[in-house]
Scaffold this active site. Structure first.
Site, PDB file in Angstrom:
ATOM      1  CB  CYS A 178      -0.877   0.091   1.206  1.00  0.00           C
ATOM      2  SG  CYS A 178      -0.213   0.072   2.724  1.00  0.00           S
ATOM      3  CB  SER A 179       0.028   4.769  -0.551  1.00  0.00           C
ATOM      4  OG  SER A 179      -0.882   5.119   0.236  1.00  0.00           O
TER       5      SER A 179
END
Length: 459
Positions: free
Chosen positions: A9-10
């Site tokens: 994920c970011s």
């Protein structure tokens, strides 16, 4: 069936590991073998070996960032956003078994494939953000520590030294954002022009928008150059170390500095001046909007936009100054997990399954740490009631933070930053805003869940 997977994920904190856990649970239910490599903020863990990939029937990539797929050449491969693994892990595994076989092509062809899949631009942005966040957090917390040692003006050699370190880390966030957006697009050749473009954006005060634009400009400049520059094999070694870096810096840097940088800087400064001028009902409305954005998708794209809106407000602060915008963003992001913890462990324990009550215990810590993703397990099970309820409380918390003129000097840290002298202004009122927002969402989600149970009992 044997499946291998990658999750990322970011931020590399919560979604990465929640997606991995959900895929493992779904595989266990179906009787599949699975190994999940997590590419989080501390690097790759549980790394897939060549033999494991060779033996796999399918590959699942659940990522908001760009993941290198070369090692999966010739395998059935499905690539989706990380949230797909959290919300629909079981169906994702089934779909992977009939996915197309991935074939490695040229860099340009692979980028075309990503853009056609709808992941391209967003995954490039999130890749840049994932590398940028540690600089923001480290820099912000160092500045907060400088306040703790030297007061709000960071007086004294030790405090000033720590403050300078924090400022250096914060100053690198725009070059890192631009560099790794370009890296996501064009691999290693994109780093140099991307970081230069980000540095230009930083120097021109073009902020987040400028660094982002510079990263995309640099990345696609490299792709165009690689496509059209053809050298004899004897000179091909000069392309990555000499020709591409020089030409891409001249082209992307020149366009950034002399063409698009000036209007982007004007836009960025105009936005910040307008935000700083907001008072009264206008600031309350902004707090409501930012608060709702932070909760409506639990640190997804909308929440990330609000977060970096807050981060941008920190970049031009002077010594001893705090940002009311960042304060509204942070307090709003803390509400969802705290509200679900309140509901699942205190107010309405009987309304939740054992797994949710256990998740509620962890949500207390995640909420206090400003990790909004702590509410995702509850939202995945009951999205309409949970998201609706936490959005209301978060919006109220953001508005109250603005009304009470609360400010904060750091971009992360949650409740633990409250304990650092000078890091938060009007800290008591800030705690009140957090408590009110949490209580509203906690009672609201409990009430709507209870109403749903009673309705089912009547039926």
């Amino acid at each position: 069936m044997k499946i291998v997977a990658i999750t990322s994920c970011s931020t590399g904190i919560a979604h990465t590991y929640m997606a991995a856990e959900n895929l493992e649970m779904a595989a266990k239910e179906k009787g599949y073998e699975i190994k999940v490599e997590t590419q989080g903020s501390i690097g790759a863990e549980n790394v897939l070996t060549t033999d494991e990939i060779a033996a796999a029937d399918a590959v699942v990539i659940a990522a908001s960032t760009t993941v290198n797929k070369e090692r999966f050449n010739g395998k059935r491969l499905i690539e989706v956003d990380v949230n797909e693994a959290i919300n629909n892990g079981s169906s994702l595994l089934e779909r992977s078994l009939s996915a197309p076989v991935y074939q490695t092509g040229s860099g340009t062809e692979n980028m075309k494939e990503e853009r056609q899949s709808g992941k391209g631009i967003y995954s490039h942005l999130m890749t840049g953000v994932s590398y940028m966040i540690p600089f923001v957090v480290a820099g912000g917390l160092c500045i907060a520590l400088a306040f703790a040692f030297g007061g709000i003006n960071a007086e004294g050699d030790l405090a000033q030294g720590i403050n300078e370190l924090g400022g250096l880390a914060m100053g690198l966030m725009w070059p890192v954002l631009g560099g790794y957006v370009a890296f996501s697009i064009a691999d290693r050749p994109g780093l140099v022009p991307g970081m230069v473009a980000g540095m230009i954006a930083s120097g021109m005060n073009a902020g987040f928008l400028g660094a982002l634009l510079g990263g995309f400009l640099a990345g696609y400049t490299i792709l165009v150059l690689k496509r059209f520059l053809k050298l004899p094999s004897a000179f091909s070694g000069l392309l990555p170390v000499l020709i591409l870096p020089v030409l891409s810096v001249l082209i992307a840097g020149g366009i950034m500095k002399f063409v698009v940088g000036v209007p982007i800087t004007a836009i960025n400064e105009g936005i910040m001046n307008w935000l700083n001028s907001l008072t009264g009902i206008n600031s309350v409305l902004l707090g409501l909007i930012l608060g709702a954005m932070m909760a409506v998708d639990l640190a997804g794209p909308i929440g990330k936009a609000a977060y970096f809106f807050g981060v941008a407000s920190l970049t031009n602060l002077g010594a001893g100054e705090t940002s009311t915008i960042m304060a509204a963003v942070m307090v709003s992001g803390m509400v969802p997990p705290l509200a679900m913890a309140l509901s699942s462990t205190i107010l309405g324990k009987q309304l939740y399954a054992n797994e949710e009550r256990e998740a509620g215990k962890s949500a207390w810590v995640l909420g206090l740490s400003f990790i909004s993703e702590g509410a995702i397990p509850f939202a995945a099970a009951d999205p309409i009631r949970v998201l609706g309820s936490v959005t209301v409380g978060s919006a109220v918390a953001g508005a109250l933070s603005m009304i009470l003129n609360c400010g904060i000097a750091v971009p992360h840290g949650g409740f633990f930053v409250f304990l650092i002298p000078g890091a938060v202004t009007n800290v008591l009122f800030y705690i009140i805003a957090l408590a009110v927002g949490t209580a509203i969402s906690g009672f609201l989600v409990t009430a709507v869940k209870l109403a749903g149970v009673k309705k089912r009992e009547k039926v």
